[in-house]
Motif scaffolding. Structure first.
Motif, PDB file in Angstrom:
ATOM      1  N   GLU A  29       5.221   0.551  13.843  1.00 31.10           N
ATOM      2  CA  GLU A  29       4.696   0.607  15.216  1.00 31.10           C
ATOM      3  C   GLU A  29       3.888  -0.636  15.530  1.00 31.10           C
ATOM      4  OE1 GLU A  29       5.379   3.383  17.381  1.00 31.10           O
ATOM      5  OE2 GLU A  29       4.082   4.981  16.599  1.00 31.10           O
ATOM      6  N   ALA A  30       3.267  -1.211  14.481  1.00 25.89           N
ATOM      7  CA  ALA A  30       2.440  -2.392  14.687  1.00 25.89           C
ATOM      8  C   ALA A  30       3.259  -3.673  14.531  1.00 25.89           C
ATOM      9  CB  ALA A  30       1.273  -2.386  13.716  1.00 25.89           C
ATOM     10  N   ILE A  37       7.268  -7.197   2.509  1.00 24.99           N
ATOM     11  CA  ILE A  37       5.913  -6.797   2.881  1.00 24.99           C
ATOM     12  C   ILE A  37       5.580  -5.490   2.180  1.00 24.99           C
ATOM     13  CG2 ILE A  37       4.430  -6.207   4.818  1.00 24.99           C
ATOM     14  CD1 ILE A  37       5.513  -8.685   5.749  1.00 24.99           C
ATOM     15  N   ASP A  38       4.497  -5.481   1.417  1.00 23.69           N
ATOM     16  CA  ASP A  38       4.108  -4.270   0.692  1.00 23.69           C
ATOM     17  C   ASP A  38       3.114  -3.480   1.525  1.00 23.69           C
ATOM     18  OD1 ASP A  38       3.128  -2.353  -1.027  1.00 23.69           O
ATOM     19  OD2 ASP A  38       3.341  -3.634  -2.782  1.00 23.69           O
ATOM     20  N   LEU A  39       3.519  -2.285   1.944  1.00 19.31           N
ATOM     21  CA  LEU A  39       2.615  -1.431   2.704  1.00 19.31           C
ATOM     22  C   LEU A  39       2.250  -0.192   1.895  1.00 19.31           C
ATOM     23  CD1 LEU A  39       4.237  -1.663   6.246  1.00 19.31           C
ATOM     24  CD2 LEU A  39       2.186  -2.790   5.447  1.00 19.31           C
ATOM     25  N   ASN A  80      -4.042  -0.727   5.617  1.00 18.41           N
ATOM     26  CA  ASN A  80      -3.309  -1.758   4.903  1.00 18.41           C
ATOM     27  C   ASN A  80      -3.922  -3.133   5.038  1.00 18.41           C
ATOM     28  OD1 ASN A  80      -0.913  -1.621   3.245  1.00 18.41           O
ATOM     29  ND2 ASN A  80      -0.336  -0.109   4.782  1.00 18.41           N
ATOM     30  N   GLU A  87       5.054  -4.871  11.968  1.00 18.25           N
ATOM     31  CA  GLU A  87       4.774  -5.615  10.738  1.00 18.25           C
ATOM     32  C   GLU A  87       6.060  -6.006  10.005  1.00 18.25           C
ATOM     33  OE1 GLU A  87       1.806  -6.476   9.947  1.00 18.25           O
ATOM     34  OE2 GLU A  87       0.332  -4.915  10.347  1.00 18.25           O
ATOM     35  N   ALA A 133       3.266   3.463  10.552  1.00 18.08           N
ATOM     36  CA  ALA A 133       2.220   2.771  11.319  1.00 18.08           C
ATOM     37  C   ALA A 133       2.518   1.274  11.343  1.00 18.08           C
ATOM     38  CB  ALA A 133       0.852   3.033  10.708  1.00 18.08           C
ATOM     39  N   GLY A 134       3.008   0.741  10.212  1.00 22.93           N
ATOM     40  CA  GLY A 134       3.347  -0.677  10.143  1.00 22.93           C
ATOM     41  C   GLY A 134       4.490  -1.019  11.087  1.00 22.93           C
ATOM     42  N   ALA A 184       2.038   5.134   6.319  1.00 26.18           N
ATOM     43  CA  ALA A 184       1.576   3.750   6.501  1.00 26.18           C
ATOM     44  C   ALA A 184       2.752   2.859   6.895  1.00 26.18           C
ATOM     45  CB  ALA A 184       0.926   3.235   5.228  1.00 26.18           C
ATOM     46  N   LEU A 227      -3.200  -1.757  17.247  1.00 24.52           N
ATOM     47  CA  LEU A 227      -2.277  -1.702  16.121  1.00 24.52           C
ATOM     48  C   LEU A 227      -2.844  -0.772  15.047  1.00 24.52           C
ATOM     49  CD1 LEU A 227      -1.158  -5.414  15.777  1.00 24.52           C
ATOM     50  CD2 LEU A 227      -0.172  -3.582  17.122  1.00 24.52           C
TER      51      LEU A 227
END
Lengths: 547, 365
Positions: A282-283, A268-270, B313, A285, A279-280, A276, B217
């Motif tokens: 935490e979400a 996965i490219d963030l 993103n 991802e 954040a990813g 970021a 999110l």
């Protein structure tokens, strides 16, 4: 007739000597493993030579349960001919289907992947490579010595723009034709290849374990692997969108020679901003980072992710370029070196996440590392030397890329030079344009990745006139000594020369090289075999998730 | 009317030509080509290798001719490799066989419907940009859906009684929101609502009111496949809030002006209820000015999505633009500028035409 049962391999006499040195306490376990396995001793054998049980030593790699899906945060860049790879990220995707002859493990040893074994002759100028039997390409062809030879020929083609393998092949490339030397690569039989070098070279094993040396099918050398998808590995790419994500799944039409556990893997490219990534995370991802940097190391740990770290020979150099005044004056360069305390760079640049270095770009984890007297840091003497050179008022512009640790480290250098009385300006350039001129900036910082041996880095970056010689250092004595060191398989003997090489680096003030970085990675609890690798390698064949 | 639209389309094409030429010129300066060569070849290529790469990939001819090739009015470049004899060229696909290469068309540019090849994505520009635009369209639609109604409500409420306490507080809110750019509000939103260590999420999690670690999110990546309230609220709010304040201010000004008009006073003196005055008499006239402002917000949103998509993103058009620019992906960047020109000029056109219908006093001729 080919012999079906492999003969018991003779252990290289130099490896025996290393084992003795290890028992005498001259070299530590990691150094022993690097040296012995580079000579073709299987890592299990190497462990047993020093009285360790390989099961215990290799025990850090567990057997994960079959199945599962894993998401890895990593940049997804446009694929190209593996020989021209300039990012480990490219290879981490292709490693799912394009394997390597030899791999470099995160404990510093080498082990065979597509090679079952390899041996060096006494002076390390001839290598015999034995191909792993029973390996097939996913188009049905058998993997044979012809494939190995074809790849060597491809790697040696220095006419291909950006083919960094040519530099790793060293003497195997004929400087006249820029192609492989006649008689350099000989196919002895279906399963054996012989590499004949004009001079002893101990770096070739590390070279073919490096990420651009992905092994392509004999007819497909020089192609973009995504265009055909042919490889020996257990996976296939189903989806590849640059900058967004890549997906690999276990190839159902192919019988893989080894074990592979996960059913599917996402990269996965963030982007490039660690904020970021966090954040990813935490979400929800992804499950595993490619690398965790700076303050985010603590942040990821604080949200319950597991941390893995490894000390490497990866570093940042802040080097003057000697083609530019006033850096052609050795007094200026030495004054710069004398004014900068590496400890400050380590603390401010990377939060102390690493170990101190000594401005000569040879790391304590390199087998031939020689310890020199500690560096002298004296700001007053530095300024006196600068005044003597007549540059007390000269403006020094230090350039760095606009990112986290490289910028901070360069700032730390600039601040210390200002403390010492230098007139310093700082320029920060965005990553998109920084690399255009990275070798020619008068004074700038560059990050260098981990290399397996000290001589490799010196050959790449400090030999007169080589492409990556960003400090424009040209010193005949240095080059001659380096040639000599390249031919000495015995690290102790090589160390005698390294003392002088390292001293020249310091005396000439070639570069500031304040610390060795530790690398970090985080993953969710339950991800198996995701330990950080000194060269950022991810081999999805080993990964797994707890059931 | 027909002539007016035709003229507008002519202007649009002319603008697109000028704009793309400027972009083409800037991205084809030698240092930018060097960046391109190094990102495409190898970051550590030598100068000689860079020069050879540029020559081999058709970036070496005169710039005006190459612009012509991109437009499709000059034959695409072809090159025969001196050693292997392979034919390569602008109009020849990278994986084409020798036979296909010989039969490739001579012209392949925008006029032939070929937007070219995106170097960073390693794919046709048309196939890259289509999906990305769709994603951005979704984001913009949601942002507009939130922004316009709420802005109109806030503006009308504030404007119907100029100087009242309600007016003052709503005006303060509008000014604050329009003075907070996306890159500030986005970060504040993430810290407040999408962090498991700060803001309200840890408290909510402790109280057991949310299942996950965070309320919303902080990454809209999952929204690309499946939009939910939890993954799309923050990016939509970040965009909507910025434009909302501005539209609300305009609506308020227009409303306040209408409320002082003679016919409103007449209506009030005749005893019409305040509610009916606002809804039946004032509102329609007050909405003419905000209409133009709303249409003008479309181009503004384009800049907003660049920031928001990068921050959250979300791989849409704005994100693609950033990627293309930072990697000097020439043809992708050109396609992005065409889209931008179209969006700006089409919304202008709609705004002008719509104005005629809303305000019969204006004629287009």
């Amino acid at each position: 007739m080919t012999q079906l049962t492999p003969q018991p391999t003779k252990i290289h006499p130099v490896a025996e000597m290393y084992a003795k040195e290890h028992r005498e306490g001259k070299i530590d376990r990691r150094e022993f493993l690097v040296r012995a396995t580079a000579l073709g001793v299987a890592s299990a054998t190497a462990y047993s030579m020093i009285g360790l049980s390989p099961a215990h030593a290799m025990g850090h790699r567990q057997v994960p349960p079959m199945g599962g899906s894993l998401r890895i945060q990593m940049e997804v860049r446009a694929q190209k001919d593996p020989r021209t790879f300039d990012w480990s990220q490219l290879a981490n995707v292709t490693r799912g289907f394009l394997e390597y002859l030899i791999e470099y493990n995160n404990d510093g040893s080498f082990s065979g992947v597509l090679l079952e074994s390899w041996e060096a002759n006494e002076d390390a100028s001839q290598y015999t490579l034995r191909v792993r039997p029973g390996v097939t390409w996913n188009n049905g062809d058998a993997f044979t010595a012809e494939d190995v030879a074809a790849n060597f020929v491809g790697w040696c083609d220095a006419n291909v723009e950006g083919n960094s393998m040519a530099a790793r092949m060293g003497g195997l490339v004929d400087p006249e034709t820029n192609r492989v030397r006649d008689g350099g690569v000989v196919v002895l039989d279906d399963m054996t290849v012989q590499i004949n070098l004009p001079a002893p070279d101990i770096t070739i094993v590390a070279g073919i374990a490096d990420y651009p040396s992905a092994v392509q099918h004999r007819d497909l050398i020089g192609t973009n692997p995504l265009d055909h998808g042919i490889g020996t590995g257990a996976y296939r790419v189903t989806d590849y969108e640059v900058g967004v994500q890549a997906r690999l799944e276990k190839n159902p039409d192919h019988t893989y020679w080894g074990d592979a556990y996960l059913d599917e893997v996402f990269f996965i490219d963030l982007g490039q901003d660690p904020a970021a990534w966090f954040a990813g995370a935490e979400a929800d991802e992804f499950d595993m980072t490619y690398e965790t940097v700076g303050e985010f190391v603590d942040l990821f740990s604080s949200v319950g992710w597991e941390q893995s770290d490894v000390v490497t020979a990866a570093t940042v150099v802040i080097r003057p370029n000697q083609n530019n005044a006033p850096y052609d004056d050795v007094r200026v360069r030495r004054a710069i070196a004398m004014a900068v305390d590496p400890q400050v760079c380590l603390d401010l640049g990377i939060n102390g996440q690493g170990v101190l270095a000594e401005n000569h770009h040879v790391s304590p984890i390199h087998p031939e590392y020689a310890e020199l007297p500690p560096l002298v840091i004296d700001k007053d003497a530095a300024f006196a030397l600068l005044t003597e050179a007549g540059h007390a008022d000269t403006e020094f512009e230090i350039v760095s890329i606009d990112d986290d640790y490289r910028r901070n480290t360069t700032d730390a250098v600039a601040a210390q030079l200002r403390d010492a009385g230098f007139n310093v300006t700082r320029t920060v350039i965005p990553g998109s344009t920084f690399w255009n001129d990275w070798t020619t900036y008068p004074f700038s910082s560059t990050n260098w990745n981990h290399r397996e041996l000290g001589v490799i880095i010196l050959n790449l970056a400090y030999r007169s006139g080589v492409a990556w010689n960003e400090s424009a250092f040209a010193n005949a004595e240095f080059d001659a000594l380096l040639d000599q060191a390249n031919g000495i398989a015995d690290a102790d003997e090589r160390r005698v020369i390294m003392v002088r090489l390292e001293t020249i680096m310091q005396e000439e003030g070639v570069t500031l090289q304040p610390y060795w970085r530790s690398l970090f990675r985080h993953y969710r609890p339950g991800v198996i075999n995701a330990e950080m690798h000194p060269k950022f390698e991810v081999n999805i064949h080993y990964l797994g998730v707890a059931a | 009317m027909g002539l007016f639209i035709l003229r507008r389309i002519g202007v649009m094409i002319l603008t697109a030509l000028c704009m793309t030429f400027v972009v083409f010129f800037l991205t084809n300066l030698y240092p930018k080509l060097e960046t391109l060569a190094k990102t495409q070849g190898n970051a550590r290529m030598t100068d000689a290798q860079v020069a050879s790469w540029i020559e081999r990939n058709g970036y070496s001819g005169p710039m005006i001719l190459r612009y012509g090739q991109w437009l499709g009015v000059v034959p695409g470049w072809t090159r025969v490799d001196a050693e292997t004899g392979d034919l390569t060229g602008r109009c020849i696909e990278r994986t084409a066989t020798a036979e296909e290469a010989l039969n490739a068309p001579t012209f392949c540019g925008v006029f032939q419907g070929d937007l070219g090849y995106s170097t960073v994505s390693d794919d046709e520009v048309s196939s890259v940009i289509g999906g990305r635009l769709l994603l951005t369209l979704k984001l913009m639609a949601w942002a507009f859906g939130v922004m316009v109604p709420s802005a109109l409500v806030v503006g009308v409420l504030a404007g119907m009684r100029e100087g009242s306490r309600l007016d003052r507080s709503l005006s303060t809110f509008s000014i604050a929101s329009t003075a907070t750019p996306e890159y500030v509000s986005g970060v504040i939103f993430i810290v407040l609502f999408a962090s498991s260590t700060s803001g309200i999420s840890p408290w909510l999690a402790e109280m057991g009111w949310i299942d996950g670690r965070t309320l919303f999110l902080g990454s809209a990546r999952s929204a690309m496949e499946d939009i939910t309230f939890w993954n799309f609220t923050l990016p939509v709010m970040t965009i909507a809030l910025y434009g909302m304040g501005y539209i609300a201010r305009m609506t308020r000004a227009s409303m306040a002006e209408v409320m002082t008009a003679q016919y409103i006073r007449t209506a009030r003196l005749k005893g019409v209820s305040f509610r009916n005055i606002v809804l039946k008499h004032a509102l329609r006239n007050a909405l003419i000015a905000p209409f133009t402002v709303i249409m003008l917000q479309f181009p503004w949103l384009l800049t907003g999505v660049v920031i928001v998509e990068t921050l959250f993103n979300y791989n849409g058009f704005g994100w693609t633009l950033v990627q293309a620019a930072s990697n000097n992906d020439i043809e992708l960047l050109l396609a992005c500028s065409i889209v931008a020109v179209l969006v700006v000029l089409i919304t202008q056109l709609i705004s002008d035409i719509g104005y005629v219908f809303l305000n019969p006093r204006i004629r287009i001729s």
